[in-house]
Enzyme design. Structure first.
Site, PDB file in Angstrom:
ATOM      1  N   THR A   1       2.629  -1.445   8.987  1.00  0.00           N
ATOM      2  CA  THR A   1       3.053  -2.339  10.076  1.00  0.00           C
ATOM      3  C   THR A   1       3.256  -3.786   9.648  1.00  0.00           C
ATOM      4  OG1 THR A   1       0.787  -2.894  10.692  1.00  0.00           O
ATOM      5  CG2 THR A   1       1.786  -0.968  11.782  1.00  0.00           C
TER       6      THR A   1
ATOM      7  N   HIS B   1       6.630 -30.446  11.792  1.00  0.00           N
ATOM      8  CA  HIS B   1       5.959 -29.187  11.464  1.00  0.00           C
ATOM      9  C   HIS B   1       4.937 -29.359  10.335  1.00  0.00           C
ATOM     10  CE1 HIS B   1       8.759 -27.264  14.113  1.00  0.00           C
ATOM     11  NE2 HIS B   1       9.768 -27.809  13.445  1.00  0.00           N
TER      12      HIS B   1
ATOM     13  N   ASP C   1       0.860  -1.171   0.000  1.00  0.00           N
ATOM     14  CA  ASP C   1       0.000   0.000   0.000  1.00  0.00           C
ATOM     15  C   ASP C   1       0.906   1.233   0.000  1.00  0.00           C
ATOM     16  OD1 ASP C   1       0.930   0.328   2.616  1.00  0.00           O
ATOM     17  OD2 ASP C   1      -1.053   0.197   3.529  1.00  0.00           O
TER      18      ASP C   1
ATOM     19  N   HIS D   1       9.769 -23.508  10.309  1.00  0.00           N
ATOM     20  CA  HIS D   1       8.702 -24.180  11.043  1.00  0.00           C
ATOM     21  C   HIS D   1       7.319 -24.012  10.441  1.00  0.00           C
ATOM     22  CE1 HIS D   1      11.022 -24.481  15.111  1.00  0.00           C
ATOM     23  NE2 HIS D   1      11.728 -24.931  14.079  1.00  0.00           N
TER      24      HIS D   1
ATOM     25  N   CYS E   1       3.217  -3.003   4.122  1.00  0.00           N
ATOM     26  CA  CYS E   1       2.336  -1.896   4.494  1.00  0.00           C
ATOM     27  C   CYS E   1       2.994  -1.171   5.657  1.00  0.00           C
ATOM     28  CB  CYS E   1       0.919  -2.375   4.819  1.00  0.00           C
ATOM     29  SG  CYS E   1       0.756  -3.421   6.284  1.00  0.00           S
TER      30      CYS E   1
END
Length: 143
Positions: free
Chosen positions: A67, A133, A8, A98, A65
């Site tokens: 955060t 995993h 963004d 993992h 973006c």
């Protein structure tokens, strides 16, 4: 490897730098935008990248973006996507080892360019360790 990119307006500048890094590392890039600092809605760009990873056009995706949180939430709505919001070397490595993360989410307002470059490099070369995993991931994700 072919990698889809999306960002963004808050992640635009960092995305541009990472796109060039990934090209310099020899990977193909599908840049879905955005292409300026003009305000846009991050879910649209997450959707573009998710579609390319989902249909196999790209092996992985990178979303940026402010955060990384919004992009991760939007991307993870698809069961084939395992998007990880990473902020240090350890989370980038573990997201691959993992969790077999196929989308990396970064927060341009949270990490600096140098950290982002390091995270992308680690994330691109770290293999999935499989084993115990794999069965855990299969419980919430379509391989």
């Amino acid at each position: 490897m072919k990698i889809a990119f999306g960002a963004d307006h808050g992640g635009y500048h960092l995305k541009e730098k990472i796109v060039q890094l990934v090209r310099d590392l020899g990977h193909d890039v599908a840049d879905t935008g955005c292409f300026s600092c003009d305000s846009v809605d991050y879910p649209d760009y997450a959707e573009h990248v998710v579609a390319l990873v989902d249909d196999g056009s790209c092996e992985r995706g990178i979303l940026v973006c402010g955060t990384g949180i919004g992009m991760a939430i939007a991307a993870n709505r698809n069961r084939k996507i395992r998007a990880a919001n990473c902020h240090d070397d350890y989370t980038a490595r573990m997201s691959r080892e993992h969790n077999d993360a196929n989308v990396l989410c970064l927060g341009a307002r949270v990490i600096g360019e140098g950290v982002a470059v390091d995270l992308v490099k680690i994330w691109l070369v770290t293999p999935f360790s499989g084993g115990r995993h794999q069965s855990r991931i299969a419980r919430f994700s379509d391989f």
